[in-house]
Structures are given as C-alpha cells and as structure tokens.
Design a protein around this motif. Structure first.
Motif, mmCIF file in Angstrom:
data_model
loop_
_atom_site.group_PDB
_atom_site.id
_atom_site.type_symbol
_atom_site.label_atom_id
_atom_site.label_comp_id
_atom_site.label_asym_id
_atom_site.label_seq_id
_atom_site.Cartn_x
_atom_site.Cartn_y
_atom_site.Cartn_z
ATOM 1 N N GLU A 142 0.799 -1.222 0.000
ATOM 2 C CA GLU A 142 0.000 0.000 0.000
ATOM 3 C C GLU A 142 0.833 1.274 0.000
ATOM 4 N N ASN A 143 2.118 1.169 0.347
ATOM 5 C CA ASN A 143 2.980 2.348 0.246
ATOM 6 C C ASN A 143 2.995 2.886 -1.181
ATOM 7 N N TYR A 144 2.694 2.022 -2.133
ATOM 8 C CA TYR A 144 2.663 2.417 -3.541
ATOM 9 C C TYR A 144 1.242 2.387 -4.110
ATOM 10 N N THR A 145 0.492 1.352 -3.814
ATOM 11 C CA THR A 145 -0.811 1.177 -4.469
ATOM 12 C C THR A 145 -1.877 2.138 -3.954
ATOM 13 N N GLU A 146 -1.616 2.796 -2.823
ATOM 14 C CA GLU A 146 -2.552 3.816 -2.347
ATOM 15 C C GLU A 146 -2.205 5.205 -2.874
ATOM 16 N N ARG A 147 -1.168 5.293 -3.684
ATOM 17 C CA ARG A 147 -0.730 6.592 -4.219
ATOM 18 C C ARG A 147 -0.602 6.509 -5.744
ATOM 19 N N ARG A 171 -0.938 -4.892 4.050
ATOM 20 C CA ARG A 171 -1.185 -4.633 5.476
ATOM 21 C C ARG A 171 -1.941 -5.795 6.100
ATOM 22 N N ALA A 172 -2.894 -6.335 5.362
ATOM 23 C CA ALA A 172 -3.690 -7.447 5.896
ATOM 24 C C ALA A 172 -2.811 -8.652 6.203
ATOM 25 N N ASP A 173 -1.769 -8.873 5.400
ATOM 26 C CA ASP A 173 -0.844 -9.971 5.668
ATOM 27 C C ASP A 173 -0.104 -9.747 6.984
ATOM 28 N N TYR A 174 0.416 -8.543 7.165
ATOM 29 C CA TYR A 174 1.148 -8.254 8.401
ATOM 30 C C TYR A 174 0.210 -8.285 9.612
ATOM 31 N N ALA A 175 -1.019 -7.847 9.421
ATOM 32 C CA ALA A 175 -2.005 -7.931 10.506
ATOM 33 C C ALA A 175 -2.256 -9.380 10.885
ATOM 34 N N ALA A 176 -2.358 -10.241 9.894
ATOM 35 C CA ALA A 176 -2.596 -11.663 10.157
ATOM 36 C C ALA A 176 -1.435 -12.280 10.931
ATOM 37 N N ALA A 177 -0.219 -11.858 10.618
ATOM 38 C CA ALA A 177 0.941 -12.362 11.359
ATOM 39 C C ALA A 177 0.872 -11.927 12.815
ATOM 40 N N ALA A 178 0.498 -10.672 13.049
ATOM 41 C CA ALA A 178 0.364 -10.182 14.420
ATOM 42 C C ALA A 178 -0.710 -10.956 15.175
ATOM 43 N N VAL A 179 -1.819 -11.204 14.512
ATOM 44 C CA VAL A 179 -2.917 -11.946 15.152
ATOM 45 C C VAL A 179 -2.475 -13.371 15.484
ATOM 46 N N ARG A 269 -0.734 -19.075 5.006
ATOM 47 C CA ARG A 269 -1.181 -18.899 3.619
ATOM 48 C C ARG A 269 -0.147 -18.062 2.864
ATOM 49 N N PRO A 270 -0.188 -18.083 1.530
ATOM 50 C CA PRO A 270 0.739 -17.249 0.775
ATOM 51 C C PRO A 270 0.471 -15.767 1.025
ATOM 52 N N ALA A 271 1.514 -14.974 0.924
ATOM 53 C CA ALA A 271 1.346 -13.526 1.036
ATOM 54 C C ALA A 271 0.618 -13.000 -0.200
ATOM 55 N N THR A 272 -0.059 -11.868 -0.034
ATOM 56 C CA THR A 272 -0.799 -11.253 -1.133
ATOM 57 C C THR A 272 0.161 -10.863 -2.253
ATOM 58 N N PRO A 273 -0.071 -11.329 -3.483
ATOM 59 C CA PRO A 273 0.827 -10.957 -4.580
ATOM 60 C C PRO A 273 0.651 -9.496 -4.983
ATOM 61 N N LEU A 274 1.677 -8.932 -5.582
ATOM 62 C CA LEU A 274 1.643 -7.536 -5.994
ATOM 63 C C LEU A 274 0.491 -7.256 -6.955
ATOM 64 N N ALA A 275 0.239 -8.172 -7.895
ATOM 65 C CA ALA A 275 -0.829 -7.951 -8.881
ATOM 66 C C ALA A 275 -2.178 -7.763 -8.209
ATOM 67 N N GLU A 276 -2.423 -8.509 -7.139
ATOM 68 C CA GLU A 276 -3.688 -8.385 -6.419
ATOM 69 C C GLU A 276 -3.770 -7.033 -5.715
ATOM 70 N N ALA A 277 -2.655 -6.574 -5.172
ATOM 71 C CA ALA A 277 -2.635 -5.273 -4.503
ATOM 72 C C ALA A 277 -2.825 -4.147 -5.506
ATOM 73 N N VAL A 278 -2.239 -4.275 -6.677
ATOM 74 C CA VAL A 278 -2.424 -3.279 -7.731
ATOM 75 C C VAL A 278 -3.902 -3.205 -8.131
ATOM 76 N N ALA A 279 -4.528 -4.351 -8.290
ATOM 77 C CA ALA A 279 -5.951 -4.379 -8.653
ATOM 78 C C ALA A 279 -6.794 -3.689 -7.596
ATOM 79 N N ALA A 280 -6.482 -3.934 -6.323
ATOM 80 C CA ALA A 280 -7.236 -3.291 -5.245
ATOM 81 C C ALA A 280 -7.005 -1.787 -5.260
ATOM 82 N N GLY A 281 -5.760 -1.376 -5.513
ATOM 83 C CA GLY A 281 -5.466 0.058 -5.566
ATOM 84 C C GLY A 281 -6.189 0.750 -6.703
ATOM 85 N N LEU A 282 -6.289 0.093 -7.830
ATOM 86 C CA LEU A 282 -6.983 0.698 -8.977
ATOM 87 C C LEU A 282 -8.486 0.772 -8.721
ATOM 88 N N ARG A 283 -9.020 -0.194 -8.005
ATOM 89 C CA ARG A 283 -10.465 -0.155 -7.692
ATOM 90 C C ARG A 283 -10.797 1.011 -6.774
#
Length: 284
Positions: A142-147, A171-179, A269-283
C-alpha cells in the motif's frame, strides 16, 4: 486477560482488531486509541476502548493487566521521539506483568535512518525483561498502491531505487501475522523477519500497472536528490522526505528483500501478490 492493540484506529491497527474478532470474543480485545469518537465502530462491535497517548505516559497507568498480550504498533510521529513514546508503553507493560508484548519493527537488513528508532526500541524491549515478539515488518504494497493518482496522471513510476527489489506484502498480511502471534503459543522472545513471498522491482511494477490499466506506464528512476525534491514539492516536510529518500537507497541495495518465509508460515497462507494489490489500488 485481554489482547490489547495500541494505535487501533490506524490502518494496520484496524485490520488487526478486525482479524482478532474472527478468533476471540470481542470482550477479550482492548483497542487503545487517542480519540474515543474515532473508535465508535470498534466499540459498536463490543471491543473495549482505552484512551491513551504515547506522548502522555500517565494515560497508560493501569491500562494493562497481568497476563495481557499487547501489540505495540510503532508510532509515526518522527518528530516527537518515537523511542521514548514506545518506551512509555513498554514500561507500563512491565509494571503490569503482561504475558507478551509484540512490537511492529523493521527488517534487520534495513540500514536506513527509518530503522534507527526500531532498533533502539527493540533494545529497550529486549532489555526490559518483558516477554517479547519482534514483528519485523517489511515494506507494504500500500505504500505504492494507495498513491496511484500521480502515477496514472503522468504515466510514470518515479523512484530513486535503481534496479532494487522489494519483498512487500499487504497490510492485511502483516495484521494476520500479528494476530497469529497474539492468539498463538510459543512466540515468546522470538524475532520474525516478515515480507512477501516474491521480490519485485519497479520496472515490473510499472509493467503490471500497464497490464491492468491498458495504458503505458514506465519506470523512471531518478537520483536521491531529485526524489527528495519531488517529495518536498508535494508538501512533505524536508526531514521526512530525507528519510524516505534514504529508504530508496536501501531498496537499491537490496535491504528490503526478505527471504525467510516467516510471514507465510505465521499466517498459514501465501502472502498477497503484488498484482492483487495493484488491482485493489486501482479499484479504490
């Protein structure tokens, strides 16, 4: 016993609380916030609220209880002495006799100025005698996909990282690790180096943006000085711009590549791939 999350109304904190509620009853979760009105949604879900401020040590008096598990989310006030802010929480946790304090740090490989406060906080925490877990979070997608607005406007990804690569995750991946740490067992006095499963470079990022938008997006590498000027021109304070430019230099050196696999092992589980994060950022 409560699971206590500091900075609970921040981007990461909200995700941690949301994911905790999938695993434990709401009355076992305490959200530490600065402003109660910003946490009405959390209170509405049955989460207990505690109002406290890293800059006001007295607000943490009696906040923790023996046996609590605490997530200390690092502060983002670079100009207010983050190590001292974090020490306020660590001292309060020690006085209360908490069972575990997990801290969101930075990868041990990162040598940029940004990591200095994290290393110093780790020293305080390890030296405190409080059972700890160091969650050394890598860079966020999100440091990139939110901008994306300026990237799409100019058709260019502008960074000062050369051909450097990054093992970022969501962020959701890191949150899951904390949980996983807060609700699991056997994590006392351990450090986890957390990052995405696959490293990527900015040319690949530009190519992915091109693929998903159908437009030509190019990667334009610039010098650290030029990058700092771009950031200050966009309104960032000069000290913060310098810190971020320092991270760019670290990326070029490979200091944000994480290869441990700790993140996917903790989350299961696998970490979120960049392509998925890009898609979310564009949405968005």
């Amino acid at each position: 016993m409560s699971i206590v999350v500091t900075g609970a109304t921040g981007h990461l904190g909200r995700l941690v609380v949301r994911q905790l509620l999938e695993k434990v009853p709401a009355d076992q979760v305490t959200a530490v916030v600065r402003h109660r009105d910003r946490a009405a949604d959390l209170a509405g879900q049955g989460v207990r609220l505690a109002v406290a401020d890293y800059n006001a040590p007295e607000t943490f008096d009696g906040l923790f209880a023996a046996g609590d598990r605490v997530l200390l989310i690092s502060g983002n006030e670079f100009d207010k002495g983050r190590v001292q802010q974090h020490t306020v929480v660590i001292d309060a946790a020690k006085r209360a006799g908490v069972a575990l304090l997990a801290y969101t740090s930075a990868p041990s490989s990162l040598k940029a100025t940004l990591a200095d406060d994290h290393r110093a906080t780790e020293e305080v925490l390890v030296g405190s005698g409080v059972p700890y877990t160091l969650l050394r979070n890598g860079w966020y997608h999100e440091n990139y996909t939110e901008r994306l607005a300026p990237v799409l406007e100019h058709g260019a990804v502008v960074q000062a990282a050369g051909e450097g690569r990054i093992s970022s995750a969501s962020r959701a991946d890191y949150a899951a690790a904390a949980v996983a740490v807060l609700t699991g067992e056997g994590h006392e006095n351990k450090a986890y180096e957390l990052g995405g499963d696959e490293a990527w470079g900015f040319a690949e990022y530009a190519a992915e943006l091109s693929r998903q938008t159908g437009r030509e997006i190019v990667y334009t590498p610039v010098s650290a000085e030029a990058y700092t000027g771009i950031l200050t021109g966009a309104g960032l304070p000069a000290p913060l711009a310098a810190i971020l430019a320092g991270v760019e230099a670290s990326i070029e050196k490979g200091e944000l590549i994480v290869t441990t696999g700790d993140l996917s092992r903790l989350t299961g589980r696998p970490a979120t791939p960049l392509a998925e994060a890009v898609a979310a950022g564009l949405r968005s």
